[in-house]
Design a protein around this motif. Structure first.
Motif, short mmCIF file in Angstrom:
data_model
loop_
_atom_site.label_atom_id
_atom_site.label_comp_id
_atom_site.label_asym_id
_atom_site.label_seq_id
_atom_site.Cartn_x
_atom_site.Cartn_y
_atom_site.Cartn_z
N SER A 134 0.83 -1.21 0.00
CA SER A 134 0.00 0.00 0.00
C SER A 134 0.86 1.26 0.00
CB SER A 134 -0.93 0.01 1.22
OG SER A 134 -1.78 -1.11 1.23
N THR A 135 1.95 1.25 0.79
CA THR A 135 2.83 2.41 0.82
C THR A 135 3.49 2.61 -0.54
OG1 THR A 135 3.25 2.20 3.19
CG2 THR A 135 4.86 3.44 1.91
N TYR A 136 3.98 1.53 -1.11
CA TYR A 136 4.61 1.60 -2.43
C TYR A 136 3.65 2.24 -3.44
CZ TYR A 136 6.60 0.03 -6.88
OH TYR A 136 7.10 -0.01 -8.17
N THR A 137 2.42 1.75 -3.47
CA THR A 137 1.43 2.24 -4.43
C THR A 137 1.12 3.71 -4.18
OG1 THR A 137 0.44 0.05 -4.66
CG2 THR A 137 -0.92 1.94 -5.28
N GLU A 142 1.98 6.85 -6.67
CA GLU A 142 0.89 7.70 -7.14
C GLU A 142 1.14 9.17 -6.79
OE1 GLU A 142 -3.99 7.58 -7.13
OE2 GLU A 142 -2.83 5.86 -6.43
N ALA A 143 1.64 9.39 -5.57
CA ALA A 143 1.92 10.77 -5.15
C ALA A 143 3.01 11.39 -6.03
CB ALA A 143 2.35 10.78 -3.69
N LEU A 144 4.05 10.64 -6.31
CA LEU A 144 5.12 11.15 -7.17
C LEU A 144 4.61 11.44 -8.57
CD1 LEU A 144 8.04 8.86 -5.96
CD2 LEU A 144 7.81 11.31 -5.55
N ALA A 145 3.76 10.57 -9.07
CA ALA A 145 3.18 10.77 -10.39
C ALA A 145 2.29 12.01 -10.42
CB ALA A 145 2.39 9.54 -10.81
N ALA A 146 1.67 12.31 -9.28
CA ALA A 146 0.77 13.47 -9.19
C ALA A 146 1.54 14.78 -9.06
CB ALA A 146 -0.17 13.30 -8.00
N GLY A 147 2.83 14.69 -8.75
CA GLY A 147 3.64 15.91 -8.67
C GLY A 147 4.31 16.17 -7.34
N TYR A 148 4.03 15.34 -6.34
CA TYR A 148 4.73 15.50 -5.06
C TYR A 148 6.22 15.23 -5.26
CZ TYR A 148 0.25 15.29 -2.50
OH TYR A 148 -1.01 15.52 -2.03
N THR A 160 8.55 9.88 5.82
CA THR A 160 8.35 8.59 6.46
C THR A 160 9.07 8.58 7.81
OG1 THR A 160 8.53 6.19 6.15
CG2 THR A 160 10.30 7.52 5.24
N ALA A 161 9.20 7.41 8.41
CA ALA A 161 9.87 7.27 9.71
C ALA A 161 10.15 5.81 9.97
CB ALA A 161 9.00 7.84 10.84
N GLN A 162 11.15 5.55 10.81
CA GLN A 162 11.44 4.17 11.19
C GLN A 162 10.21 3.52 11.84
OE1 GLN A 162 14.89 4.55 13.71
NE2 GLN A 162 16.30 4.74 11.98
N ALA A 163 9.52 4.28 12.68
CA ALA A 163 8.38 3.73 13.41
C ALA A 163 7.11 3.66 12.56
CB ALA A 163 8.11 4.55 14.68
N ALA A 183 11.22 0.88 3.52
CA ALA A 183 11.66 0.11 2.36
C ALA A 183 10.73 0.32 1.16
CB ALA A 183 11.75 -1.37 2.71
N GLU A 184 9.42 0.36 1.41
CA GLU A 184 8.48 0.57 0.30
C GLU A 184 8.58 2.00 -0.23
OE1 GLU A 184 4.50 -0.86 0.50
OE2 GLU A 184 5.07 -2.78 1.37
N VAL A 185 8.83 2.96 0.64
CA VAL A 185 9.06 4.33 0.18
C VAL A 185 10.27 4.36 -0.76
CG1 VAL A 185 9.81 6.65 0.89
CG2 VAL A 185 7.99 5.48 2.15
N GLY A 186 11.35 3.75 -0.32
CA GLY A 186 12.57 3.74 -1.13
C GLY A 186 12.38 3.05 -2.46
N GLN A 187 11.65 1.94 -2.47
CA GLN A 187 11.42 1.22 -3.72
C GLN A 187 10.55 2.03 -4.67
OE1 GLN A 187 12.99 -1.89 -4.31
NE2 GLN A 187 12.45 -1.20 -6.37
#
Length: 285
Positions: free
Chosen positions: A27-30, A34-40, A45-48, A53-57
């Motif tokens: 879900s985070t990956y998706t 999507e956010a990056l595609a939208a222009g963000y 994020t945070a360790q907790a 890992a999904e953010v990085g991927q």
């Protein structure tokens, strides 16, 4: 995207995409893709949050050059002892798959804060981190810790929305040009806030939704906002806040909504124990 200059000379995008409570089940990956595609171009994020890992991927697979994406993560207080903090910084770099982090924050202001801050300062000097900051520091906690730091934080990320505008804290931080970031900038779905007549009236006037009015207000106040959503339309609308400007009198009307109270009180007794007992970032080690 509008950028804000930090007190260390770096810049930070005024709107970021938050991933708190988005599961690491794809879900985070998706959502980040999507956010990056939208222009963000700013991901928080945070360790907790357990989803670095999904953010990085998602960043790696986005096709967007790394230099164009601003990445924030946060060190968890479980690892504030110096040696653990040093390892924790490297662990975040590894999970994110990055050579450096744009902004690293101390997530909670308890425990061995000074040791953790020293580790952040050294990682910044080594080029692993560009900017360093704190999170959830009230004026009381700020005065307790920050005067002992060798480096002034660039950012303090706190709960902030029209019903909790952090005026005392913002006045304190302004003299050192510390940027305030807002987690929960939309009040975490507070129905009273999202149906407040003052905000609804402005939404009708400008042909915007109430979320866009709230985020634009915070933006015009100089706050970096970190809205979160997994809904496509909401992801897009939360970024579309720059095509109009609230008037000085409208800003005053929105400032008057402040109650001075949020949902989270970092000064309350027992907060540190609660956080440590409910978030174990090494549970799967």
């Amino acid at each position: 995207m509008q950028n804000i200059v930090l007190n260390d000379g770096h810049t930070i995008p005024a709107v970021g995409f938050g991933v708190f409570l988005i599961p690491a089940d794809g879900s985070t990956y998706t959502a980040v893709k999507e956010a990056l595609a939208a222009g963000y171009r700013h991901i928080d994020t945070a360790q907790a949050y357990f989803n670095e890992a999904e953010v990085g991927q998602a960043i790696a697979d986005s096709g967007i050059p790394r230099k164009d994406i601003y990445v924030t993560t946060k060190l968890w207080l479980q690892d504030y002892a110096y040696d653990s903090a040093v390892k924790g910084i490297d662990r975040s770099l590894e999970k994110l798959g990055l050579d450096d982090i744009d902004l690293l924050l101390l997530h909670q202001p308890y425990g061995e804060v000074e040791q953790a801050w020293k580790a952040l300062e050294e990682a910044q000097a080594a080029g692993k981190i560009k900017s360093i900051g704190v999170s959830n520091m009230t004026p009381k906690l700020w005065q307790r810790y920050v005067p002992k730091f060798n480096t002034m934080p660039a950012v303090n990320q706190v709960e902030l929305h029209p019903y909790s505008q952090q005026k005392e804290l913002r006045d304190l931080l302004a003299k050192d040009k510390v940027v305030v970031e807002a987690w929960g900038p939309l009040g975490q779905g507070n129905k009273e806030l999202l149906s407040d007549p003052v905000i609804v009236k402005l939404a009708e006037k400008y042909g915007k939704d109430v979320g866009q009015i709230i985020l634009r207000f915070e933006n015009q106040e100089g706050i970096v906002v970190l809205p979160k959503s997994t809904k496509s339309e909401r992801i897009k609308s939360n970024l579309d806040i720059f095509g109009f400007e609230l008037t000085p009198s409208e800003l005053e009307d929105l400032r008057a909504l402040d109650t001075g109270k949020g949902s989270h009180d970092p000064d309350a007794p027992g907060v540190e124990d609660y956080l440590l007992s409910n978030y174990d970032i090494h549970a799967d080690d």
